[in-house]
Motif scaffolding. Sequence first.
Motif, PDB file in Angstrom:
ATOM      1  N   LEU A 185      -2.414   1.536  11.716  1.00 48.48           N
ATOM      2  CA  LEU A 185      -3.345   0.519  12.797  1.00 48.48           C
ATOM      3  C   LEU A 185      -3.453  -0.733  12.148  1.00 48.48           C
ATOM      4  N   GLY A 186      -3.848  -1.670  13.420  1.00 53.15           N
ATOM      5  CA  GLY A 186      -4.491  -2.925  13.018  1.00 53.15           C
ATOM      6  C   GLY A 186      -5.788  -2.870  12.493  1.00 53.15           C
ATOM      7  N   CYS A 187      -6.224  -3.869  11.900  1.00 45.90           N
ATOM      8  CA  CYS A 187      -7.347  -3.859  11.399  1.00 45.90           C
ATOM      9  C   CYS A 187      -8.128  -5.081  10.964  1.00 45.90           C
TER      10      CYS A 187
ATOM     11  N   THR B 268      -4.240  -9.408   9.196  1.00 41.27           N
ATOM     12  CA  THR B 268      -4.521  -9.572   7.490  1.00 41.27           C
ATOM     13  C   THR B 268      -4.549  -8.369   6.928  1.00 41.27           C
ATOM     14  N   GLU B 269      -5.071  -7.315   7.668  1.00 37.61           N
ATOM     15  CA  GLU B 269      -5.329  -5.897   6.951  1.00 37.61           C
ATOM     16  C   GLU B 269      -4.649  -4.982   8.112  1.00 37.61           C
TER      17      GLU B 269
ATOM     18  N   ASN C 249      -2.041  -6.198   4.768  1.00 37.81           N
ATOM     19  CA  ASN C 249      -0.845  -6.089   5.354  1.00 37.81           C
ATOM     20  C   ASN C 249       0.183  -6.812   4.829  1.00 37.81           C
ATOM     21  N   GLY C 250       1.224  -6.225   3.871  1.00 34.53           N
ATOM     22  CA  GLY C 250       2.027  -6.810   3.368  1.00 34.53           C
ATOM     23  C   GLY C 250       3.126  -7.665   4.356  1.00 34.53           C
ATOM     24  N   LEU C 251       3.248  -7.489   5.469  1.00 33.34           N
ATOM     25  CA  LEU C 251       4.321  -8.162   6.263  1.00 33.34           C
ATOM     26  C   LEU C 251       3.797  -9.490   6.501  1.00 33.34           C
ATOM     27  N   LYS C 252       2.593  -9.632   6.695  1.00 36.03           N
ATOM     28  CA  LYS C 252       1.888 -11.267   6.734  1.00 36.03           C
ATOM     29  C   LYS C 252       2.528 -12.204   5.653  1.00 36.03           C
TER      30      LYS C 252
END
Length: 282
Positions: A252-254, A269-270, A188-191
Amino acid sequence: MSFEQLNEPDTGVKGWYQSYLCRLFRALSGKEKVLTSNPWRNEKFASVSLDAIDRKFLPGTEQEVDFIIKELGAAIGSAILDIGCGAGRHSIELSKSGYVVTGIDISPTMLANAKQRAEQNNVKLTLLEGDILKLSGFLNGQADTFHGAICICESGLGSLGWQKDLAVLRVIHNCLSDGAKLILTTFNGLKKYRGERIKAKSFDFLNGVVHWQLPDDWDDAGEKLEEFQRVYIPSEMKMLCEMAGFSDIEILGCKPGEFKRKPLEPDDTEMMIVCKKSADNH
């Protein structure tokens, strides 16, 4: 599909739109950085990594596969493609559940373990060794072959650069039957863009690229192991899937061992992408 082919515009409105998205994505992404020396071909790195994967992720595999089966919605006996299958933790569980699984991975060490573990579990897998960029060649250009596909745990996508990631997604789209789903997970690039993380020396925030490398003396043979990992924000990942021809794209979150339908949070993270090949998206 070749790199040159992915830049050839199609005819009609759909072709114009895809051409526009390609130009826009190139402008947003900056200069592409790609893998220089694939660490997964290194026997020591793959072996050490497999030990860590078994400790951290193997216990949650059954839950993940239960979710995957429900999400793919493919009938028992259907053909499933596992991209970046590693030592086969998802492939084996899918096969035990009655699916016909083909796995592809670049690591000889991982595939040797997958073969051994499949035999120990008394299941049959078709295992292919090679770069996912050559997936079309492995499948002899066959279209509509699989009734579902998975690409879990950053299995190649991101380390190729966005243009080659797009080429791979297009090959996956081509080999799926109408209505079949792809489930993939990626960082997840946002993090990376939140707080102090953006200041990390290993992160090129202008291009969304993380550079990691092992010490030069880590490998006894003197091989330099490094990787450039393209991290995507959700909108970029959705755009890539759209450009590849997928529809009904969900982000979705993962979390390992906790696959479920939950919204993506900025600090996850993902992220998980679920998308579908529709009959009108050939």
